[in-house]
Structure formats: C-alpha cells, structure tokens
Design an enzyme around this catalytic site. Sequence first.
Site, mmCIF file in Angstrom:
data_model
loop_
_atom_site.group_PDB
_atom_site.id
_atom_site.type_symbol
_atom_site.label_atom_id
_atom_site.label_comp_id
_atom_site.label_asym_id
_atom_site.label_seq_id
_atom_site.Cartn_x
_atom_site.Cartn_y
_atom_site.Cartn_z
ATOM 1 N N ASN A 10 0.771 -1.153 -0.038
ATOM 2 C CA ASN A 10 0.089 0.018 0.049
ATOM 3 C C ASN A 10 0.855 1.245 -0.108
ATOM 4 O OD1 ASN A 10 -1.867 1.919 0.489
ATOM 5 N ND2 ASN A 10 -2.429 1.274 2.427
ATOM 6 N N TRP A 11 1.189 1.778 -1.071
ATOM 7 C CA TRP A 11 2.084 2.871 -1.257
ATOM 8 C C TRP A 11 1.361 4.300 -0.805
ATOM 9 C CZ3 TRP A 11 4.726 2.666 -6.752
ATOM 10 C CH2 TRP A 11 5.467 1.698 -6.812
ATOM 11 N N LYS A 12 0.112 4.333 -0.318
ATOM 12 C CA LYS A 12 -0.580 5.529 0.150
ATOM 13 C C LYS A 12 -0.061 6.633 -0.819
ATOM 14 C CE LYS A 12 -0.297 3.463 4.761
ATOM 15 N NZ LYS A 12 -0.147 3.403 6.073
ATOM 16 N N HIS A 99 -9.616 1.380 4.582
ATOM 17 C CA HIS A 99 -8.436 1.554 5.304
ATOM 18 C C HIS A 99 -8.727 2.483 6.437
ATOM 19 C CE1 HIS A 99 -4.146 2.759 6.283
ATOM 20 N NE2 HIS A 99 -3.850 1.440 5.822
ATOM 21 N N GLU A 101 -6.888 4.794 7.616
ATOM 22 C CA GLU A 101 -6.888 6.314 7.191
ATOM 23 C C GLU A 101 -7.935 6.817 6.733
ATOM 24 O OE1 GLU A 101 -2.932 5.774 5.368
ATOM 25 O OE2 GLU A 101 -2.134 5.196 7.241
ATOM 26 N N SER A 217 3.165 -2.002 10.545
ATOM 27 C CA SER A 217 4.578 -1.783 10.602
ATOM 28 C C SER A 217 5.249 -3.289 10.305
ATOM 29 C CB SER A 217 5.044 -1.420 12.065
ATOM 30 O OG SER A 217 4.563 -0.022 12.271
ATOM 31 N N GLY A 238 2.790 -0.969 4.476
ATOM 32 C CA GLY A 238 2.979 0.269 3.769
ATOM 33 C C GLY A 238 4.351 0.862 3.784
ATOM 34 N N GLY A 239 5.064 1.193 4.814
ATOM 35 C CA GLY A 239 6.412 1.852 4.804
ATOM 36 C C GLY A 239 7.432 0.980 3.899
#
Length: 260
Positions: A10-12, A99, A101, A217, A238-239
């Site tokens: 998920n590159w956001k 999601h 967010e 994470s 994500g990150g």
Amino acid sequence: MSAKTLFIANWKMNKTCAEAKDFCAQFLKKYSPSPAGESDIGIAPPYTLLSTLYEAVADKTGILIGSQNVHWLDNGAHTGEISPLMIKEVGAKFAIIGHSERRQFYGETNRGVAKRAANAIKHGLLAIVCVGETREEFESGSTEKIVEAQLNGSLEGLSPDQTVNLVIAYEPVWAIGTGLAATPDIALKVHLFIRKFLVKTFGENYGVRIPILYGGSTTPDNVSSLLSQENINGALVGGASLQPDVFWTLIEKGRAAKVN
Ligand code: PGA
C-alpha cells in the site's frame, strides 16, 4: 483448502511516476514468481500510477495492481472519487477498502465500506476490506468487539459465493506506521477471531478460504514470526513496501515462513 498467501503493498500518497518506474526496474531484477504458481504479490499505488505499473510490472509478471479505494457507483457526480470501471480499464485487479486512514481522517463508515466492497466484487475485483482497533480500544480490551462490529457492518449484504473475491486485512491502528507491530500472539488471537466470524457468517467452505492479511509496521524482521502463524495468510505493507529491496526481502521471508 486453505486461504492463499498475499503480499500487498500500500503505497498510500507516495511516489511520482519517475519514482514508480525506478521502483519497478529495481524490483523486477529481484522478482521471481511464487513457488506455488499463483500470483501472491500486489501493489496499490496512487491512481495516477496504475497504468505505469501495469506496463512496467503487471503485464510482464503475475504481479497484481490495485487501487487504494473505489466507489460504490460506476459513474456520476462524485468529485474526487473513482469508479471500478476506471481502475479496471487500466489493469487493476483489486481495491483496498476501508483503510483506517480513510475511516479516521476522511469519514469512511462501515456502511460506505460495505457498498464499495459490493461494487468492487460485482465488477470482479478483489476487495481487500480493512478492519482494526485504535490504541484506546486495544488498551481497554475491546479489540474483538470493535473488529466484530466493523466486520458486521463492512461485509453486510455479501453472499457466501461473493467471498471468493474477498480479502480481510487486520490492521491495528496503533501499529500502522508506528514501528510497533502487533506481536504474533496478539495478531494470531485476532486473526482466529476473524476466521471464526467468517466461517460463522459465510459457512465453513467459504469462510476458511478468505485470506486474512496482517498490516501494521510489517518489516523483513518481523514477517517470518507473523506469517508462520496458521491464520495469518499474508501482509498488507505500507512503509516497508516503498523500497524495492526491502519489499522483496519481506516477500521472500514471508513465502519461506508459509512453506515451513
Ligand atoms: P505500515 O502501513 O506498514 O507503514 O504500518 C500499513 C498499512 O497502513 O496498510
């Protein structure tokens, strides 16, 4: 039959077109298909990069591309939204829906998630529906109550046969982007709870096949201990998905954990 393994990036709101092309070039140097033969990798970039990624990776490999949201209608006066027809046309195979967010900062509701998921599935997309509790909810011991309410609301109206296109992502809000992943014990307990919910709601045959991904994470360092648990079928990352080497290492370790 058990649920399949999936590693979804998920590159956001990250990466320009040039950065995405660079990522793909480096990622392809490492990439090898899943030993099981099924596509087990997906990338959800910003909408503007879907065609770029389609051409750069999806067209050449089994890598799936998908969007970070999708609307419950196919077109109309909905400024800022995106339709399943539009993302499918540029190669999307899945959509992340609900999601945290979106729920926390953009007013997404369980009702909205249910409508979005239903339309994604109607169009043959894989709907990755996210659930997860906040830190306060975790600390007050209400994780299961919250997750159950989210599942009830977000999956409302789905029939058992529609769940062949359903994936659940358990993403504790307190673990997202914090460097504080859930321990395998904590994650496993919730994944088991979700599995029981899915089996109860959709029946044994369908319920056991729905992949339940962990998100929050995830890194190459913790992916093995998480994915070696039976009901943790993959990761929504994500990150650690933004750098090709890191994401690839995570996938390799995750695949190995699932085999062993
Ligand atoms: P993170 O994000 O891996 O950076 O914690 C996961 C997600 O939000 O899907």
